[in-house]
Write a protein that holds these residues in place. Sequence first.
Motif, PDB file in Angstrom:
ATOM      1  N   VAL A   1      -5.986  -7.720   1.588  1.00 32.67           N
ATOM      2  CA  VAL A   1      -7.211  -6.982   1.272  1.00 32.67           C
ATOM      3  C   VAL A   1      -8.089  -6.864   2.513  1.00 32.67           C
ATOM      4  O   VAL A   1      -8.670  -5.804   2.800  1.00 32.67           O
ATOM      5  CB  VAL A   1      -7.974  -7.677   0.124  1.00 32.67           C
ATOM      6  CG1 VAL A   1      -9.363  -7.065  -0.056  1.00 32.67           C
ATOM      7  CG2 VAL A   1      -7.179  -7.576  -1.178  1.00 32.67           C
ATOM      8  N   GLN A   2      -8.193  -7.934   3.265  1.00 27.02           N
ATOM      9  CA  GLN A   2      -8.982  -7.950   4.497  1.00 27.02           C
ATOM     10  C   GLN A   2      -8.451  -6.909   5.482  1.00 27.02           C
ATOM     11  O   GLN A   2      -9.214  -6.153   6.093  1.00 27.02           O
ATOM     12  CB  GLN A   2      -8.895  -9.350   5.094  1.00 27.02           C
ATOM     13  CG  GLN A   2     -10.030  -9.745   6.015  1.00 27.02           C
ATOM     14  CD  GLN A   2      -9.888 -11.210   6.423  1.00 27.02           C
ATOM     15  OE1 GLN A   2      -8.924 -11.590   7.099  1.00 27.02           O
ATOM     16  NE2 GLN A   2     -10.819 -12.023   6.005  1.00 27.02           N
TER      17      GLN A   2
ATOM     18  N   TYR B   1      -6.668  -4.258   4.754  1.00 18.36           N
ATOM     19  CA  TYR B   1      -6.880  -2.922   4.193  1.00 18.36           C
ATOM     20  C   TYR B   1      -8.284  -2.420   4.503  1.00 18.36           C
ATOM     21  O   TYR B   1      -8.476  -1.272   4.913  1.00 18.36           O
ATOM     22  CB  TYR B   1      -6.653  -2.977   2.677  1.00 18.36           C
ATOM     23  CG  TYR B   1      -7.004  -1.703   1.949  1.00 18.36           C
ATOM     24  CD1 TYR B   1      -6.210  -0.563   2.081  1.00 18.36           C
ATOM     25  CD2 TYR B   1      -8.126  -1.633   1.124  1.00 18.36           C
ATOM     26  CE1 TYR B   1      -6.524   0.604   1.407  1.00 18.36           C
ATOM     27  CE2 TYR B   1      -8.445  -0.470   0.456  1.00 18.36           C
ATOM     28  CZ  TYR B   1      -7.646   0.645   0.601  1.00 18.36           C
ATOM     29  OH  TYR B   1      -7.969   1.809  -0.072  1.00 18.36           O
ATOM     30  N   ARG B   2      -9.264  -3.286   4.344  1.00 12.89           N
ATOM     31  CA  ARG B   2     -10.645  -2.890   4.625  1.00 12.89           C
ATOM     32  C   ARG B   2     -10.845  -2.590   6.106  1.00 12.89           C
ATOM     33  O   ARG B   2     -11.536  -1.631   6.472  1.00 12.89           O
ATOM     34  CB  ARG B   2     -11.596  -4.007   4.184  1.00 12.89           C
ATOM     35  CG  ARG B   2     -11.654  -4.202   2.669  1.00 12.89           C
ATOM     36  CD  ARG B   2     -12.488  -5.417   2.324  1.00 12.89           C
ATOM     37  NE  ARG B   2     -12.603  -5.605   0.888  1.00 12.89           N
ATOM     38  CZ  ARG B   2     -13.114  -6.694   0.333  1.00 12.89           C
ATOM     39  NH1 ARG B   2     -13.539  -7.693   1.092  1.00 12.89           N
ATOM     40  NH2 ARG B   2     -13.187  -6.796  -0.990  1.00 12.89           N
ATOM     41  N   LEU B   3     -10.236  -3.421   6.950  1.00 10.34           N
ATOM     42  CA  LEU B   3     -10.367  -3.215   8.391  1.00 10.34           C
ATOM     43  C   LEU B   3      -9.705  -1.906   8.807  1.00 10.34           C
ATOM     44  O   LEU B   3     -10.267  -1.131   9.602  1.00 10.34           O
ATOM     45  CB  LEU B   3      -9.734  -4.389   9.136  1.00 10.34           C
ATOM     46  CG  LEU B   3      -9.729  -4.307  10.667  1.00 10.34           C
ATOM     47  CD1 LEU B   3     -11.158  -4.346  11.200  1.00 10.34           C
ATOM     48  CD2 LEU B   3      -8.906  -5.453  11.259  1.00 10.34           C
TER      49      LEU B   3
ATOM     50  N   LYS C   1      -9.232   0.783   7.121  1.00 15.21           N
ATOM     51  CA  LYS C   1     -10.006   1.949   6.689  1.00 15.21           C
ATOM     52  C   LYS C   1     -11.132   2.272   7.663  1.00 15.21           C
ATOM     53  O   LYS C   1     -11.530   3.432   7.808  1.00 15.21           O
ATOM     54  CB  LYS C   1     -10.600   1.702   5.300  1.00 15.21           C
ATOM     55  CG  LYS C   1      -9.589   1.793   4.167  1.00 15.21           C
ATOM     56  CD  LYS C   1     -10.255   1.540   2.827  1.00 15.21           C
ATOM     57  CE  LYS C   1     -11.294   2.599   2.530  1.00 15.21           C
ATOM     58  NZ  LYS C   1     -11.955   2.390   1.217  1.00 15.21           N
ATOM     59  N   LYS C   2     -11.652   1.258   8.347  1.00 15.46           N
ATOM     60  CA  LYS C   2     -12.804   1.448   9.231  1.00 15.46           C
ATOM     61  C   LYS C   2     -12.418   1.890  10.638  1.00 15.46           C
ATOM     62  O   LYS C   2     -13.246   2.439  11.364  1.00 15.46           O
ATOM     63  CB  LYS C   2     -13.611   0.141   9.333  1.00 15.46           C
ATOM     64  CG  LYS C   2     -14.247  -0.307   8.040  1.00 15.46           C
ATOM     65  CD  LYS C   2     -14.964  -1.640   8.259  1.00 15.46           C
ATOM     66  CE  LYS C   2     -15.587  -2.160   6.965  1.00 15.46           C
ATOM     67  NZ  LYS C   2     -16.237  -3.484   7.179  1.00 15.46           N
TER      68      LYS C   2
ATOM     69  N   ARG D   1      -5.571   2.977  11.485  1.00 14.35           N
ATOM     70  CA  ARG D   1      -5.032   3.848  10.440  1.00 14.35           C
ATOM     71  C   ARG D   1      -3.825   4.624  10.972  1.00 14.35           C
ATOM     72  O   ARG D   1      -2.797   4.742  10.302  1.00 14.35           O
ATOM     73  CB  ARG D   1      -6.120   4.813   9.964  1.00 14.35           C
ATOM     74  CG  ARG D   1      -5.674   5.817   8.916  1.00 14.35           C
ATOM     75  CD  ARG D   1      -5.173   5.139   7.667  1.00 14.35           C
ATOM     76  NE  ARG D   1      -4.736   6.081   6.676  1.00 14.35           N
ATOM     77  CZ  ARG D   1      -3.816   5.831   5.758  1.00 14.35           C
ATOM     78  NH1 ARG D   1      -3.229   4.637   5.719  1.00 14.35           N
ATOM     79  NH2 ARG D   1      -3.477   6.744   4.874  1.00 14.35           N
TER      80      ARG D   1
ATOM     81  N   ARG E   1      -2.179   0.642  -2.841  1.00 13.68           N
ATOM     82  CA  ARG E   1      -3.572   0.847  -2.435  1.00 13.68           C
ATOM     83  C   ARG E   1      -4.532   0.694  -3.604  1.00 13.68           C
ATOM     84  O   ARG E   1      -5.664   0.227  -3.429  1.00 13.68           O
ATOM     85  CB  ARG E   1      -3.710   2.214  -1.777  1.00 13.68           C
ATOM     86  CG  ARG E   1      -3.095   2.237  -0.380  1.00 13.68           C
ATOM     87  CD  ARG E   1      -3.029   3.604   0.211  1.00 13.68           C
ATOM     88  NE  ARG E   1      -2.324   3.566   1.509  1.00 13.68           N
ATOM     89  CZ  ARG E   1      -1.650   4.582   2.018  1.00 13.68           C
ATOM     90  NH1 ARG E   1      -1.576   5.730   1.355  1.00 13.68           N
ATOM     91  NH2 ARG E   1      -1.049   4.463   3.188  1.00 13.68           N
TER      92      ARG E   1
ATOM     93  N   ARG F   1      -7.561  -1.891  -3.437  1.00 13.92           N
ATOM     94  CA  ARG F   1      -8.949  -1.481  -3.713  1.00 13.92           C
ATOM     95  C   ARG F   1      -9.587  -2.352  -4.782  1.00 13.92           C
ATOM     96  O   ARG F   1     -10.812  -2.471  -4.838  1.00 13.92           O
ATOM     97  CB  ARG F   1      -8.982  -0.005  -4.137  1.00 13.92           C
ATOM     98  CG  ARG F   1      -8.812   0.978  -2.986  1.00 13.92           C
ATOM     99  CD  ARG F   1      -9.181   2.380  -3.417  1.00 13.92           C
ATOM    100  NE  ARG F   1      -8.280   2.897  -4.427  1.00 13.92           N
ATOM    101  CZ  ARG F   1      -7.178   3.589  -4.149  1.00 13.92           C
ATOM    102  NH1 ARG F   1      -6.840   3.848  -2.898  1.00 13.92           N
ATOM    103  NH2 ARG F   1      -6.410   4.046  -5.126  1.00 13.92           N
TER     104      ARG F   1
ATOM    105  N   ASP G   1      -9.373  -5.454  -4.819  1.00  9.59           N
ATOM    106  CA  ASP G   1      -9.478  -6.777  -4.184  1.00  9.59           C
ATOM    107  C   ASP G   1      -8.296  -7.674  -4.526  1.00  9.59           C
ATOM    108  O   ASP G   1      -8.421  -8.899  -4.609  1.00  9.59           O
ATOM    109  CB  ASP G   1     -10.794  -7.471  -4.554  1.00  9.59           C
ATOM    110  CG  ASP G   1     -12.003  -6.742  -3.982  1.00  9.59           C
ATOM    111  OD1 ASP G   1     -11.837  -6.038  -2.967  1.00  9.59           O
ATOM    112  OD2 ASP G   1     -13.105  -6.877  -4.544  1.00  9.59           O
TER     113      ASP G   1
END
Length: 244
Positions: free
Chosen positions: A117-118, A120-122, A124-125, A130, A178, A182, A184
């Motif tokens: 999850v960590q 995935y969030r990184l 996306k930013k 990506r 995904r 999303r 978590d």
Amino acid sequence: MSSSSAAPRRGEKAETAAPRPPIREALVAAAFQLFLERGYEQTTVDDIVALAGVGRRSFFRYFPSKEDVVFPDHERCLADMTAFLAASGEGDEPVQRVCDAARLVLRMYAENPGFSVQRYRLTKKVPGLRAYELSVVWRYERALAEYLRGRFAGRPDGTLRADVIAAAVVAAHNNALRSWLRSDGKGDASAAVDHALGYVQAAFGTAPAPAAEEEPEDVVVVVSRRGAPLWRVVQQIEATLGRD
């Protein structure tokens, strides 16, 4: 006089420091700690090795670039997938086999939901991450397609079918994965991926052979005079059916 550094008495166990994690794991942990605290772009390889307590050469022994430390398990997973497909037998249904291969990727993510999850969030930013992730996904897709091309060799549109199915497997798997990320990492990721891959198998899997078509039954209409004797009617029917 007493000293805090006195040797332990007989029968007492000396306290030992907790063992350090292997260098590879230490580098990944240090990298993500810094990514969260400072941001990905603001973190350098030198920052990572300093926090991990190792030399710069150690970093590049395990990871070719800073991007690779974000995806530390994909090389292993790709190797596992390739070996899994290579071990397939002629009796394995091809679409089922590539769906099972995709589940190896899910297993990798599900082994450490918090880290997944960590990441995935990184990802996306950071546009660069990506793009890197897309290149990794493409390599999985190519591995699936290569296997299917071999299985469909010689069939009409075999290469086209292999590429389309491989792309469908990846799309279905990633859609479910995904959604799970999303949320978590909550819920049953395996059930979600199984449901998604079910669409691929329904669309492209080997359908059971159709039952042999039965020959249509003959329908015979006999016209006879009212009041004709029954033996005459039977005679007419036999003549129509071509019986002696």
